[in-house]
Design a protein around this motif. Structure first.
Motif, PDB file in Angstrom:
ATOM      1  N   PRO B 186      66.844  70.814 -17.258  1.00  0.00           N
ATOM      2  CA  PRO B 186      68.235  71.494 -16.740  1.00  0.00           C
ATOM      3  C   PRO B 186      69.296  72.042 -18.049  1.00  0.00           C
ATOM      4  O   PRO B 186      70.102  73.082 -17.712  1.00  0.00           O
ATOM      5  CB  PRO B 186      69.028  70.293 -16.091  1.00  0.00           C
ATOM      6  N   TYR B 407      65.427  80.325  -7.530  1.00  0.00           N
ATOM      7  CA  TYR B 407      65.900  78.934  -7.889  1.00  0.00           C
ATOM      8  C   TYR B 407      67.076  78.844  -6.975  1.00  0.00           C
ATOM      9  O   TYR B 407      68.173  79.097  -7.592  1.00  0.00           O
ATOM     10  CB  TYR B 407      65.807  78.771  -9.148  1.00  0.00           C
ATOM     11  N   GLU B 409      68.747  76.160  -6.999  1.00  0.00           N
ATOM     12  CA  GLU B 409      69.862  75.576  -7.743  1.00  0.00           C
ATOM     13  C   GLU B 409      70.476  76.631  -9.026  1.00  0.00           C
ATOM     14  O   GLU B 409      71.232  76.171  -9.611  1.00  0.00           O
ATOM     15  CB  GLU B 409      69.297  74.469  -8.292  1.00  0.00           C
ATOM     16  N   LYS B 411      71.887  79.635  -8.427  1.00  0.00           N
ATOM     17  CA  LYS B 411      72.386  80.906  -7.654  1.00  0.00           C
ATOM     18  C   LYS B 411      73.757  81.447  -8.175  1.00  0.00           C
ATOM     19  O   LYS B 411      74.201  82.522  -7.901  1.00  0.00           O
ATOM     20  CB  LYS B 411      72.672  80.467  -6.000  1.00  0.00           C
ATOM     21  N   VAL B 444      75.604  73.418 -12.289  1.00  0.00           N
ATOM     22  CA  VAL B 444      74.857  72.633 -11.412  1.00  0.00           C
ATOM     23  C   VAL B 444      74.347  71.205 -11.871  1.00  0.00           C
ATOM     24  O   VAL B 444      74.325  70.283 -11.226  1.00  0.00           O
ATOM     25  CB  VAL B 444      73.733  73.499 -10.755  1.00  0.00           C
ATOM     26  N   PHE B 445      73.869  71.428 -13.161  1.00  0.00           N
ATOM     27  CA  PHE B 445      73.287  70.215 -13.795  1.00  0.00           C
ATOM     28  C   PHE B 445      74.227  69.520 -14.440  1.00  0.00           C
ATOM     29  O   PHE B 445      73.726  68.125 -15.192  1.00  0.00           O
ATOM     30  CB  PHE B 445      72.126  70.808 -14.470  1.00  0.00           C
TER      31      PHE B 445
END
Lengths: 127, 446, 501
Positions: B186, B407, B409, B411, B444-445
């Motif tokens: 990530p 993907y 995740e 966006k 996100v990560f």
């Protein structure tokens, strides 16, 4: 031309059985039909082969031909010289250019095969 | 009709020779119920001038005049004039697959040179005469690995081009080839090697990775190879950006390289025709799909080339062939060959260095999503990728590819590319629009 | 007889690029870099940066163009003359098609650029789709497959997906013994077993044999129509009914569509799914072996399974539709060989409906004309009426030890590209001749004269034919050594290629 002590298949393989070991090759007729042989694909030592089932193939430039095992058994030796010099199959198909040696598991199968005389009359008729 | 060379008088002579009064009679054996009893409902034929005009209009209803920063498998590189000069020669354009070696030495020689240069670029021993494209080269490579290992499973990295993975899934599904995906790290955007370790097993025939990967990150080929080989699987390395090969160390640890040559003077052309390649080690040569050209001599002892190892192919082995592929992409591969010749050893390196410089200039002005090393593509963070792209279009700029589509995740991220064709001025404009759009507040990560 | 079409001229020798190469030569100049240079080792990690591309060529622009021009003259091409490869449909490739494929807004269109900026490209595809549907009589078409064999795979996967949805994908594909090798190879890749069907004595589908073969295990029959003998399968509609009765489908290999356009439509004689070869029927160039285009046309029943994405009209705009739950998925990235599609549409626009039909009439006339001229000299094992191609056998000539391959090579000395040799397999020693509609009477006459003259040579001097060609710069090549000891890449002098003489 076709040794008396060999046994033959209608798919043009031969086998010579000595002391439970079968030496397998393709016939002179087969190499003539194929023309210049360029590649030989053989099984590994230890592989099991069955009578009438493909054990490998031989290739010319424009054809591939399966080699069907005349006997059932376990492969104990492979003629590696053929991978370097497949042309040997054209030169000495009944001698130096044997394909594999097999320890027979069903020696009785030999009786299904053709004698030299029967094979010769078979290919004579095929023509 | 201007493409039909016969005069009416000649036609009459020929009909007479055939013993019929009209060409229609030659079809009289067709059962009446299958005959089309009306003219085709297509407009009447038009002149060359009108054809040119029609396509010019279609071309105008498009992105001509925009500066683009899209990559994602299709790259804008300059096409040297020599490329079209060569491929426009009728001898290359209007010949068939070189089965008749005596009158096809031109095509055969260029394919041999192509195969050789692909080997030099990829560090592999053998390369075929080309595949349809990169996306179809991947399942062909997977099937090849299955044959070579006698196993069936395939593990593909999520950082391989998403559309390539979709193609692979189509092929795998109907062959009963178990297919699974493993993740990416990530933060770096490189392979998640731990996930690979977790998922690989003794039924895995191939591990498929891409480098530079879909996010532009130069990936950990050696580490992936080590894991794959430890479990007896083959490593397939995919590339979509061939210019990267001018500067990146070739994937010597790979067993099969499957790639796309679009970057080598092949027009983006709305996605095709392109040319794919498969290159591999010597020992897998008989497992390869596709055409191969080999060197030999003619009966006078002169060097000559011919198609070889054809017994792998469909026209001989039929249902036992290594692939159903028939043609290669000869003319497109020739474009790539001319491109490689024009740039040559030094030029391809310089070209790659320019791409590196341009992309790093642009990336330096943008918030990056991943920390891994990249060549000419990278992922930038942006709250609303679609909104940003709309703002860019007003300035005649086509922005990057919003990644949410492939993907979920990602966006709030877009994939951008800057090649040697990216002008500094437009890169500056893009950066300005970016900074006014704002960076997403949330990662996100992290 | 004298050879009318050709006489020898000098051709240039040319070494391989690698042998022409010398360090420091260049054929390029990059523009000045308008941004700061970047140190590759710093940006990529030193371990990721290559030292050099070992062996890569270095030549000047002049040497580059001479290299490829000289090599080009070693090729035969349609632009030189008739190229009668049966089943390959080597017709004239109009040059305007090349021009329009390079139209800037089309050639530089990126597949991910906004749809609003891709309407021109999408319009080209939509218009081609509509034309192909009218020509084939089918209900829907995908332009995604990259070539004929790729189209075959797509088509068989559609059948499989549809049958799966009905509950059973079935096990077998039936393929006549006259079929192209791609058919069985495709069936195998789609996960099917192949059952070969013997042709009847007339060389067509054997209805009785089919009746036996079509069981509940059969997914489809793959048929080429007209078949590879150039003969129209007159029972095709009944074959289709037979298959449908057993829940199986009829696949048509469109390789020979050049015999049908405007005359009859596969959709009207019961075909469920078929592929087209744009590089054959619709004259996109063969290019020495690709790129091609292999659109797949289907009946309504298979439409839900077509690859994603599909073109869709949304108000006044074209859009790509990805929401298709039953789709087999993608068969390649993006939308297809778009540049090839442009050329095919240009060809269709140039001809128009009537022109396309006239092309078919001329293609069939040319093949029949050659048949009439050659029938006295060569055996015709299947004498049914033929369409766009005619298949002779070398029976008469092989009695003198001359085979079809030898006759083919001798044709080269007469200035022609050979016909297709030894195919279809059901003809012993086949000479498969497809002139196409773009040959005029003079070229056809010279071709027939050449074959008649060779037939005479076979009687008077068979060795002359067997050792042909005599006039090419490359004589017969040793394919055996090439296959026994494959050399498939150049290596520096001592280990590989020797410099050209």
């Amino acid at each position: 031309m076709y040794p008396e002590n060999f046994r033959y298949t209608k798919e043009h393989e031969w086998v010579l059985v000595e002391a439970g070991i079968g030496t397998i090759g393709i016939t002179d007729h087969a190499q003539q039909e194929l023309g210049d042989i360029v590649y030989v694909d053989l099984p590994k030592v230890g592989a099991a082969v069955d009578q009438g089932k493909s054990l490998g193939s031989v290739e010319s430039v424009k054809a591939v031909s399966d080699v069907y095992s005349p006997v059932s058994g376990e492969v104990i030796e492979v003629n590696h010289a053929l991978s370097e010099a497949p042309e040997k199959l054209n030169q000495d198909p009944h001698g130096d250019a044997w394909l594999v040696k097999v320890r027979l598991t069903a020696p009785g199968e030999i009786s299904n095969l053709l004698s030299a005389a029967e094979y010769q009359s078979y290919i004579g008729a095929e023509k | 009709m201007r493409y039909l060379p016969k005069s009416d008088a000649e036609r009459r002579q020929m009909l007479e020779a055939c013993g019929v009064a009209s060409a229609e009679e030659l079809f009289s054996h067709l059962p009446d119920e299958v005959r089309l009893k009306r003219p085709l409902d297509l407009p009447a034929g038009i002149s060359e001038y009108e054809i040119v005009q029609y396509f010019r209009d279609c071309g105008a209803a498009s992105a001509a005049g925009y500066t683009g920063f899209l990559g994602a498998g299709v790259y804008a590189h300059y096409r040297p004039v020599l490329v079209d000069t060569v491929v426009s020669r009728g001898e290359y354009l209007t010949s068939y697959t070189p089965y008749q070696a005596e009158i096809s030495q031109g095509t055969l020689t260029t394919i041999f040179e192509f195969q050789s240069m692909i080997c030099q670029l990829t560090g592999m021993d053998v390369a075929n005469a080309s595949m349809y494209d990169g996306s179809t080269a991947v399942p062909e490579a997977a099937m090849m690995a299955a044959r070579a290992t006698g196993r069936g499973g395939v593990l593909v990295a999520r950082s391989v081009h998403p559309e390539y993975r979709e193609v692979l899934a189509t092929y795998a599904r109907y062959q009963g080839m178990p297919l699974a995906e493993f993740g990416y790290h990530p933060e770096t955007g490189a392979l998640d090697l731990e996930d690979l370790e977790r998922q690989i097993n003794d039924l895995t025939a191939a591990v498929i990775i891409q480098s530079p990967n879909f996010f532009g990150v130069v990936d950990q080929v050696r580490a992936a190879a080590e894991i794959a080989h430890r479990r007896g699987a083959l490593l397939i390395v995919v590339f979509t950006e061939a210019v990267s090969l001018g500067i990146l160390e070739p994937s010597a640890a790979a067993d099969i390289v499957a790639g796309e040559l679009q970057s080598f003077a092949i027009s983006p052309s709305y996605g095709g025709p392109f040319a794919g390649i498969i290159a591999t080690r010597e020992k897998f040569i008989r497992q390869m799909p596709g055409r191969l050209v080999g060197e030999t001599k003619d009966s006078r002892g002169n060097r000559a080339f011919c198609l070889t190892l054809s017994t792998r192919e469909q026209h001989i082995r039929r249902e036992k062939a290594t692939s159903n592929i028939c043609t290669n992409q000869a003319l497109i591969a020739l474009m790539a060959t001319v491109f490689m010749t024009v740039y040559g050893k030094q030029g391809l390196r310089e070209l790659a260095e320019q791409n590196l410089a341009k992309a790093h200039y642009l990336a330096g002005k943008l918030p990056l999503r991943f920390s891994g090393p990249f060549f000419n593509e990278f992922v930038a963070r942006v709250e609303d990728p679609d909104g940003l792209n709309k703002a860019l279009l007003k300035k005649k700029i086509i922005g990057g590819l919003p990644l949410g589509r492939f993907y979920p995740e990602l966006k709030d991220a877009m994939l951008l590319c800057a090649t040697e064709m990216a002008p500094r001025k437009e890169m500056d404009v893009l950066a300005e629009v970016f900074s006014s759009a704002g960076v997403p507040s949330r990662l996100v990560f992290s | 007889m004298s050879i009318q079409k050709v006489r020898a001229h000098i051709s240039q020798n040319e070494a391989l690029l690698f042998e022409r190469s010398s360090p420091g030569k260049r054929g390029y100049q990059l523009p000045g870099l308008d941004v700061p240079p970047v140190d590759p080792a710093a940006a990529l990690g030193a371990e990721n940066v290559r030292v050099e591309i070992e062996g890569f060529p270095e030549v000047s622009e002049v040497e580059a163009i001479r290299h490829f021009t000289r090599l080009s003259t070693w090729n035969y091409a349609i632009d030189y003359g008739m190229y009668p490869l049966g089943s390959c449909t080597m017709k004239y490739n109009p040059r305007v098609n090349e021009l329009v494929a390079r139209t800037e807004g089309l050639a530089w269109a990126h597949p991910y650029q906004p749809e609003a900026l891709s309407q021109g490209a999408m319009e080209v595809m939509a218009r081609l789709e509509a034309a192909l549907l009218e020509i084939t009589g089918m209900d829907a078409v995908t332009l995604q497959p990259a070539a004929g064999a790729h189209g075959e795979l797509t088509g068989i996967l559609l059948v499989r997906a549809c049958l799966e949805k009905r509950g059973n994908p079935r096990k077998k594909i039936l393929i006549p013994d006259s079929a192209h090798g791609t058919n069985p190879a495709t069936a195998a890749i789609a996960g099917y077993a192949v059952e070969n069907i013997r042709s009847s004595e007339r060389g067509t589908l054997d209805l009785a044999a089919l009746e036996q073969a079509v069981t509940e295990e059969v997914a489809a029959l793959m048929v080429t129509n007209p078949n590879t003998l150039g003969v129209f399968e007159e029972n095709i509609a009944r074959v289709s009914e037979l298959l449908h009765r057993k829940g199986a489908m009829l696949y048509m290999d469109g390789a020979n569509m050049n015999a049908l356009v405007g005359i009859t439509r596969p959709g009207d004689f019961g075909v469920d799914v078929m592929h087209l070869n744009l590089h054959k029927t619709f004259s996109t160039p063969h290019g020495g072996g690709g790129p091609g285009g292999g659109p797949v046309a289907v009946k309504k029943v298979l439409e839900p399974f077509l690859p994603v994405p599909r073109l869709k009209r949304a108000g006044k705009k074209w859009t790509w539709n990805y929401k298709r739950p039953d789709s087999i998925g993608r068969v390649r990235a993006f939308y297809g060989n778009f540049g090839v599609l442009v050329r095919a549409l240009a060809y269709i626009l140039a001809h128009g409906g009537e022109g396309l039909r006239n092309a078919t009439l001329d293609a069939v006339l040319n093949a029949n004309y050659l048949r009439k001229k050659l029938e006295p000299y060569f055996d015709l094992p299947y004498p049914l009426p033929n369409m766009h191609e005619v298949v002779f056998s070398d029976d008469r000539q092989s009695r003198r030890g001359v085979r079809t391959g030898d006759i083919a090579k001798r044709l080269i000395d007469y200035g022609f590209h050979p016909y297709t040799v030894s195919f279809p397999l059901i003809v012993h020693g086949a000479l498969m001749i497809e002139p196409t509609e773009t040959e005029g009477k003079l070229e056809l006459d010279q071709f027939a004269d050449a074959l008649v003259s060779i037939a005479a040579e076979v009687e008077s001097d068979p060795d002359l034919v067997k050792s042909a060609p005599h006039s090419t710069r490359t004589s017969r090549v040793d394919e055996v050594t090439a296959a026994r000891r494959p050399v498939v890449r150049w290596k520096p002098a001592s280990t590989g290629s020797q410099a050209a003489g």
